[in-house]
Design a protein around this motif. Structure first.
Motif, PDB file in Angstrom:
ATOM      1  N   GLN A  40       9.599   5.454  31.915  1.00 55.06           N
ATOM      2  CA  GLN A  40       8.314   6.276  32.440  1.00 55.06           C
ATOM      3  C   GLN A  40       7.250   5.316  32.604  1.00 55.06           C
ATOM      4  N   GLY A  43       0.886   5.685  31.414  1.00 59.55           N
ATOM      5  CA  GLY A  43       0.020   6.701  31.667  1.00 59.55           C
ATOM      6  C   GLY A  43       0.647   7.921  31.937  1.00 59.55           C
ATOM      7  N   ALA A  44       2.173   8.005  31.993  1.00 58.58           N
ATOM      8  CA  ALA A  44       2.749   9.199  32.490  1.00 58.58           C
ATOM      9  C   ALA A  44       2.676  10.225  31.257  1.00 58.58           C
ATOM     10  N   PRO A  45       2.683  11.491  31.667  1.00 61.09           N
ATOM     11  CA  PRO A  45       2.445  12.476  30.619  1.00 61.09           C
ATOM     12  C   PRO A  45       3.463  12.377  29.693  1.00 61.09           C
ATOM     13  N   GLY A  46       3.154  12.742  28.260  1.00 61.64           N
ATOM     14  CA  GLY A  46       4.085  12.457  27.036  1.00 61.64           C
ATOM     15  C   GLY A  46       4.488  13.801  26.863  1.00 61.64           C
ATOM     16  N   GLY A  47       5.005  13.931  25.522  1.00 63.84           N
ATOM     17  CA  GLY A  47       5.651  15.308  25.035  1.00 63.84           C
ATOM     18  C   GLY A  47       7.047  15.264  24.850  1.00 63.84           C
ATOM     19  N   ALA A  51       9.242  18.211  27.673  1.00 61.31           N
ATOM     20  CA  ALA A  51       7.938  18.193  28.316  1.00 61.31           C
ATOM     21  C   ALA A  51       8.505  17.681  29.607  1.00 61.31           C
ATOM     22  N   TYR A  52       8.979  16.488  29.835  1.00 62.85           N
ATOM     23  CA  TYR A  52       9.395  15.832  30.969  1.00 62.85           C
ATOM     24  C   TYR A  52      10.454  16.789  31.769  1.00 62.85           C
ATOM     25  N   ARG A  55       8.471  19.621  33.481  1.00 63.12           N
ATOM     26  CA  ARG A  55       7.540  19.163  34.546  1.00 63.12           C
ATOM     27  C   ARG A  55       8.250  18.963  35.582  1.00 63.12           C
ATOM     28  N   GLU A  59       7.619  21.123  38.949  1.00 63.15           N
ATOM     29  CA  GLU A  59       7.052  20.418  40.199  1.00 63.15           C
ATOM     30  C   GLU A  59       7.818  20.403  41.374  1.00 63.15           C
ATOM     31  N   ASP A 104      11.393  10.230  39.871  1.00 66.43           N
ATOM     32  CA  ASP A 104      10.909   9.168  39.174  1.00 66.43           C
ATOM     33  C   ASP A 104      10.475   8.000  39.904  1.00 66.43           C
TER      34      ASP A 104
END
Length: 365
Positions: A40, A43-47, A51-52, A55, A59, A104
């Motif tokens: 990733q 700055g990509a969202p964490g979690g 969580a990925y 998302r 989306e 990605d």
């Protein structure tokens, strides 16, 4: 190559898959999660991986498409999750490999490729390919031997946790694939793994072609269909399906650039060109074209796939992390025959896998 028998309804087949391969699926998911998260961008969202997955699925409308267009396969996937003790969102994202590649869109790590051959042989036609995948998937190779009231007996090459990559059925239909990431994608279409299995549920080549034509495709992909009577090839994408002209009667070569479709995503093509992916695809195609005219039977095709230093044999340490995951050879004659080999050329023996759901001896070729 481990062979797993999955019989009964779609949910039951999935549970058998998940229960039998529970530990292997957990290991494959751990390696997939590490590879996915490490790639990733800053700055990509964490979690973490869950969580990925949420998302990715949130989306897109890919999971909704699976449930709507192929409820049987959605049910089978849910069964795998139950049997493996894995959350469905993780199982679903893992089964959308081609879709992850465009979601990605990592320019520094272009996706793997595949090299495919089809040709006439005595009594029918042959379809073979090297299936090239991310190197971390090595070790998860399985053959699923599927049977039930709703499908022909089917054998698919897969990875533990996946509903399938390529395969053939006892009705005489084989399907092989090449990713075409430079074609247009649709975040509300049907993912590739589900398209493959949907086509493999057909009872003849005409029905398989109709199933491909009637599908809203999530990803650019070449699908080759072989039966005893012939070979057909279509390049499918968000813009529809384009028929590929065969190199000769029953003869087809394909790698990972389009031969017919004009549904080009310019940004994706530039990214793949810059990453060397398109050039690699063309080099593999050139090599196959030089070799193809000398091929006359299954043994010669198998020998071609067994050349360890050929450009169609990928190794992770020299192909940007991509490796030949397995090779398949489908002989579609009056008695369809399936053989598979795990890993790249020279790493293991070919195995003959019978269609019967009961346990069979597997012969090394």
């Amino acid at each position: 190559m481990r062979v797993v028998d999955c019989a009964g309804t779609s949910r039951t087949r999935g549970r058998a898959h998940g229960e039998t391969l529970r530990d292997l699926i957990a290991d494959a998911f751990a390696r997939w999660a590490e590879a996915t998260l490490s790639a990733q961008p800053p700055g990509a969202p964490g979690g973490g991986i869950d969580a990925y997955c949420e998302r990715f699925l949130g989306e897109t409308a890919l999971l909704q498409s699976c449930a709507r267009e192929t409820p049987d396969l959605h049910d089978e996937m849910a069964g795998i999750a139950e049997g493996a003790n894995q959350p469905l969102h993780r199982l679903a994202a893992y089964n959308m490999m081609d879709e992850q590649w465009w979601f990605d869109a990592r320019p520094a790590t272009p996706p793997p490729g595949c090299s495919l051959i089809a040709m006439p042989v005595e009594g029918g036609h042959l379809l073979a390919q090297n299936m090239d995948l991310p190197g971390q998937m090595d070790g998860s190779q399985v053959a699923l031997r599927l049977s039930g009231p709703d499908i022909p007996d089917t054998i698919v090459l897969s990875a533990a946790g996946l509903i399938g990559l390529t395969g053939a059925n006892a009705a005489g239909v084989a399907v092989a694939v090449n990713t075409l990431l430079m074609l247009g994608h649709n975040p509300g279409g049907l993912p590739v793994a589900f398209v493959v299995r949907h086509a493999l549920a057909a009872r003849d080549g005409d029905e398989a072609r109709v199933r491909l034509a009637d599908t809203r495709h999530a990803s650019g992909q070449h699908y080759a269909i072989a039966t005893r009577d012939g070979v057909a090839a279509v390049e499918c994408s968000a813009g529809g399906c384009a028929s590929v002209t065969l190199a000769g009667p029953g003869r087809l070569l394909h790698t990972n650039h389009p031969l017919a479709s004009e549904d080009i995503d310019g940004e994706a093509l530039s990214r793949l060109d810059e990453g060397g992916f398109t050039g690699n695809s063309r080099r593999r195609m050139d090599w196959l074209q030089r070799k193809e005219q000398a091929l006359t039977d299954a043994e010669e095709v198998r020998a071609l796939l067994d050349e360890p230093e050929s450009p169609i044999c990928l190794r992770a340490n020299r192909n940007g992390g991509s490796s030949t995951f397995a090779s398949v050879l489908y002989e579609m004659t009056d008695r369809p025959h399936v053989s598979m080999r795990s890993g790249f050329a020279g790493s293991s023996l070919w195995q003959s896998i019978g269609f019967k759901s009961s346990t069979e001896e597997m012969a090394s070729a």
